[in-house]
Design an enzyme around this catalytic site. Structure first.
Site, PDB file in Angstrom:
ATOM      1  N   TYR A   1       0.889  -1.292   0.218  1.00 40.16           N
ATOM      2  CA  TYR A   1       0.080  -0.166  -0.041  1.00 40.16           C
ATOM      3  C   TYR A   1       0.769   1.186   0.010  1.00 40.16           C
ATOM      4  O   TYR A   1       1.837   1.288   0.716  1.00 40.16           O
ATOM      5  CB  TYR A   1      -0.952  -0.059   1.296  1.00 40.16           C
ATOM      6  CG  TYR A   1      -1.679   1.143   1.429  1.00 40.16           C
ATOM      7  CD1 TYR A   1      -3.146   1.293   1.096  1.00 40.16           C
ATOM      8  CD2 TYR A   1      -1.319   2.527   1.821  1.00 40.16           C
ATOM      9  CE1 TYR A   1      -3.807   2.389   1.240  1.00 40.16           C
ATOM     10  CE2 TYR A   1      -1.962   3.595   2.079  1.00 40.16           C
ATOM     11  CZ  TYR A   1      -3.430   3.541   1.549  1.00 40.16           C
ATOM     12  OH  TYR A   1      -4.028   4.648   1.726  1.00 40.16           O
TER      13      TYR A   1
ATOM     14  N   GLU B   1      -3.756   7.396  -4.060  1.00 43.49           N
ATOM     15  CA  GLU B   1      -3.590   6.063  -3.349  1.00 43.49           C
ATOM     16  C   GLU B   1      -3.393   5.003  -4.331  1.00 43.49           C
ATOM     17  O   GLU B   1      -3.988   5.011  -5.197  1.00 43.49           O
ATOM     18  CB  GLU B   1      -4.546   5.868  -2.468  1.00 43.49           C
ATOM     19  CG  GLU B   1      -4.576   4.437  -1.700  1.00 43.49           C
ATOM     20  CD  GLU B   1      -5.789   4.201  -1.044  1.00 43.49           C
ATOM     21  OE1 GLU B   1      -6.059   4.485   0.025  1.00 43.49           O
ATOM     22  OE2 GLU B   1      -6.906   3.689  -1.677  1.00 43.49           O
TER      23      GLU B   1
END
Ligand code: GDP
Ligand code: MN
Length: 394
Positions: free
Chosen positions: A101, A196
């Site tokens: 992530y 993101e």
């Protein structure tokens, strides 16, 4: 403004971030053609502005043309959390070695951008934060200094990629550093509040790729991000409210709130929460109270199935409560109001407003003596309706 995955990936590609070949399509025939062009296997991905598509069945790995057709048909018919998937992204599939992530996000707590990295990605980052906080790297980024080399090194160390290289012979650590710098550049230049990558994937072939994108651009900066055309709004009701000149925010409770002035509306939300209720949305009338504005506000608020009771709370300063009362009566004569409504009028010409409303005897409308009573009544009314609905279903 939230971008769709494929829009975000176009920005990623422009910023030099590694994305897989993909085509965004709206029909089965186009999907089959795209898959043939890319080469099987491919992944068919629902384009909706909401996370958790994977869990909802909106991400389908397809090994044959028949599977592509079936998955596209299914996904185009899907709604995920109430949003219809009007397009699908057909993307080259990869074999995943590891999911990570990486994000830059505007943080209220830090009053600026924060870099977040996790060795464990693909899943809710909130869950990682709760269950394995040690796996997270979280670093505030000074907006004037920008992303610093030592912060890039922090992330690269945490990723623990060792001295592995890509098939082309580039060190993976260097690749990751480049991705992070590119993501920062994108965040900064695009006036983003979120960029993101979840998951950022290490493939079995040893490449790093951005498998998903989530980009939110600050609405206040859209005037200078002129190539980003606002597509469908995040909530269709927001567009309706905007064109009527109303401030509207959708929330996830069951009490609709119509008020005047941001302060009054905010404290009303707090009062509703304190009384054990939760707001479905709120609409701020601002200064005026003309009937057409009230009608537009009711139309926006009541078009949600969530709203099971409505609170109208007005404090008359310059706005006169008798005008608001007349506006409400006219609005009620035009709108279909099927939920209980509690009205609180206070301040300028409140007595006249009460008299006008009492005389009109609007169906389902109760006048509260003060704000606290109004909140109690509307929360109870919303609870009753929810209970009745549950009773019907059960
Ligand atoms: P989200 O659920 O909305 O966040 O959608 P993502 O694009 O992040 O995809 C969800 C999950 O689907 C990923 O975490 C992967 O595990 C899986 N996935 C997506 N693309 C591929 C692919 O090309 N190959 C494989 N094996 N899995 C994939
Ligand atoms: Mn994802």
């Amino acid at each position: 403004m939230d971008l769709l995955e494929h829009e975000g990936k176009a920005l990623f590609a422009g910023a030099g971030l590694p994305v897989l070949p993909s085509v965004c399509v709206t029909t089965v025939a186009e999907a089959e053609q795209a898959a043939a062009g890319i080469g099987l296997p491919v992944v068919v991905k629902a384009q909706v502005k909401i996370g958790g598509r994977g869990k909802a069945g909106g991400i389908r790995v397809c090994g044959t043309a028949e599977e592509v057709a079936a998955a596209t048909t299914d996904v185009l018919a899907m709604t995920i959390s109430g949003r219809a998937a009007e397009a699908v992204l057909v993307e080259q599939a990869v074999e995943i070695e590891r999911e990570m992530y990486l994000a830059i996000s505007s943080s209220r707590a830090h009053r600026g951008p924060v870099l977040i990295f996790s060795r464990k990605g693909g899943i809710d980052i909130e869950r990682v934060a709760r269950d394995a906080p040690g796996a997270l790297v979280r670093r505030p980024v000074d907006p004037l200094l920008g992303l610093c080399d030592y912060q890039v090194r922090d992330v690269v160390m945490a990723a623990a990629l060792g001295d592995a290289t890509t098939p082309a012979g580039r060190p993976l650590e260097q690749e990751l550093g480049g991705i992070l710098r590119g993501l920062w550049r994108l965040y900064h230049e695009r006036d983003a509040t979120l960029t993101e990558i979840n998951p950022l994937v290490l493939t079995k072939q040893g490449e790093l790729v951005c498998l998903d994108s989530k980009v939110t651009v600050d609405d206040s900066a859209l005037y200078r991000q002129t190539d980003l055309v606002p597509g469908d709004p995040d909530d269709p009701r927001e567009a309706k409210a905007k064109s009527a000149g109303l401030a509207f925010v959708a929330l996830d409770g069951d009490v609709g709130v119509l008020g005047n002035g941001a302060g009054l509306v905010m404290s009303t939300l707090d009062q509703i929460a304190a009384a054990g209720g939760s707001a479905a949305d709120f609409c701020d009338l601002g200064g005026g109270a003309r009937a057409d504005v009230v009608t537009a506000a009711l139309d926006v608020i009541l078009s949600s199935e969530r709203v099971s009771a409505l609170l109208v709370s007005i404090f008359g300063g310059i706005t006169r409560c008798d005008e608001v009362a007349r506006g409400l009566i006219e609005a009620f004569s035009q709108a279909q109001v099927e939920v209980p409504v509690v009205v609180r009028l206070d301040g300028n010409a409140a007595a006249e407003g009460h008299a006008i409303l009492s005389e009109a005897q609007l169906k389902g409308v109760t006048i509260a003596k003060d704000a606290a009573a109004a909140v109690r009544m509307v929360v109870a009314a919303a609870g009753d309706r929810a209970g009745a609905a549950a009773g019907r279903e059960g």
